[in-house]
Every structure is written in structure tokens, then in C-alpha cells.
Design a protein around this motif. Structure first.
Motif, PDB file in Angstrom:
ATOM      1  N   VAL A  20      73.659 -64.867  99.476  1.00 41.31           N
ATOM      2  CA  VAL A  20      73.303 -64.239 100.752  1.00 41.31           C
ATOM      3  C   VAL A  20      74.358 -63.210 101.147  1.00 41.31           C
ATOM      4  N   ALA A  21      75.624 -63.520 100.929  1.00 40.15           N
ATOM      5  CA  ALA A  21      76.696 -62.570 101.253  1.00 40.15           C
ATOM      6  C   ALA A  21      76.590 -61.311 100.395  1.00 40.15           C
ATOM      7  N   GLN A  22      76.124 -61.457  99.165  1.00 36.38           N
ATOM      8  CA  GLN A  22      76.017 -60.311  98.252  1.00 36.38           C
ATOM      9  C   GLN A  22      74.729 -59.519  98.433  1.00 36.38           C
ATOM     10  N   THR A  23      73.595 -60.218  98.588  1.00 35.39           N
ATOM     11  CA  THR A  23      72.307 -59.525  98.557  1.00 35.39           C
ATOM     12  C   THR A  23      71.456 -59.710  99.801  1.00 35.39           C
ATOM     13  N   GLY A  24      71.849 -60.607 100.680  1.00 34.39           N
ATOM     14  CA  GLY A  24      71.074 -60.848 101.885  1.00 34.39           C
ATOM     15  C   GLY A  24      70.091 -61.990 101.746  1.00 34.39           C
TER      16      GLY A  24
END
Length: 190
Positions: A20-24
Motif C-alpha cells: 500500500v505504501a508503494q502502490t496504494g
């Protein structure tokens, strides 16, 4: 039935937070989570029957842990400033140490997947922090503004300070932390 493995559950949570931190949150898939966690997708479905259930449960677990960390070391009866300083510092440390988890919580909270049950859980878990803010207003130490504005000022101060430290704009030292907290305190006091 075989009991669920705590290590696999931790791996699933960490994989989800990092993805989630990288791609949402929108692009998150069960297959990506399983691959990142190092487990089979079918195994992931044994733990969580759907993406909705996975992100809801992970939010509940993460929010509960966050609010416990937030109140660590807050001494009842200590001055209001020292209690708020402790909470502010705890929240800053949490944002710096658990960045991906914080990003996940914020994205989920602001997503269409966020449930009314999780909104109620968030409010219940924040009761100690909200009571402290109300106490400050009742004692006329804090500005008489709507409570959500007051809490947003504190949380926003922490968020931006953490971002400045995390990106290397500011060093992570006690002088910076004290200066940032003092600015926050000055912004909320009456």
C-alpha cells in the motif's frame, strides 16, 4: 483444522502495509500480497476470505496497536503539556518507525472500503486522546475550537514533522523534536 500461523499473519500484514505504501490501496491484489508475503495465494484466502476482510482486519489490528503506542508513558495527573508532549512524541516515533503501516491506515480511513464499524472503533480507541484535548479546552488551556480541528492540528504537526525527518530535510534529534512540538503547542494553546 490447523491453527493459523502467527508468523504468516505478520508476513501478510507487513506485505500489505508495504504494498500500500508503494502502490496504494486501489491497486492492491490478493495475489500481490501473497507473493510479497512468501505464501501461496490459496493460503492467503485461508487467513482472509477477501481483500475487504483482509484490509478491515489489518486496519483494526494496526489502529489498536497505534492507539496503545500513542498512550504509552502518559502519566495521569502530570501537567497537560507533558502529557500532550508524550503523546506527540509517541505518535512521531510511531510514524517514523512504522511508516508503511501509517500510510495503510490513512489510505484505508479515506477510502470507500472504510466501514462504519471501523469508524466507531477508531473513535473508541481515540477516547483517551480526545478526553485529554477536551480537558485542555475545559481548563481554557487550549483554543475553544471544534475538537476535530484541535486534534487535526496535533496530528498534522506530527505528520509534517515526520515527513521532514523521514525525507532528510531535518535531522532526527531532540532539538528538532522539541522545536516542532513547541510550534504545535503554541498553535493549540489559548
Amino acid at each position: 483444522m490447523k491453527p493459523k500461523d502467527d508468523e504468516k499473519q505478520r508476513a501478510i500484514a507487513e506485505a500489505t502495509f508495504n504494498l500500500v505504501a508503494q502502490t496504494g490501496l486501489s491497486g492492491l491484489t490478493m495475489a500481490d500480497i501473497a507473493r510479497t508475503a512468501g505464501i501461496a495465494t490459496s493460503t492467503l484466502y485461508v487467513y482472509y476470505p477477501s481483500k475487504d476482510e483482509l484490509i478491515s482486519q489489518l486496519y483494526q489490528d494496526a489502529k489498536t496497536a497505534t492507539m496503545q503506542r500513542l498512550m504509552e508513558g502518559v502519566v495521569p495527573g502530570a501537567s497537560l503539556r507533558s502529557r500532550v508532549r508524550r503523546i506527540w512524541g509517541n505518535l512521531l516515533r510511531h510514524r517514523l518507525e512504522r511508516y508503511a503501516e501509517v500510510v495503510f491506515q490513512e489510505q484505508y480511513y479515506n477510502s470507500p472500503w472504510f466501514t462504519e464499524g471501523n469508524r466507531e472503533l477508531s473513535t473508541r480507541l481515540a477516547a483517551g486522546f480526545l478526553a485529554l484535548m477536551e480537558e485542555g479546552q475545559q481548563q481554557e488551556i487550549f483554543k475553544p475550537v471544534p475538537l476535530p480541528l484541535l486534534t487535526a492540528s496535533v496530528v498534522g504537526s506530527v505528520r509534517e514533522t515526520a515527513n521532514l525527518i523521514r525525507t532528510g530535510v531535518l535531522p532526527d534529534d531532540e532539538d528538532v523534536r522539541l522545536a516542532a512540538f513547541t510550534l504545535c503547542w503554541d498553535a493549540i494553546k489559548a
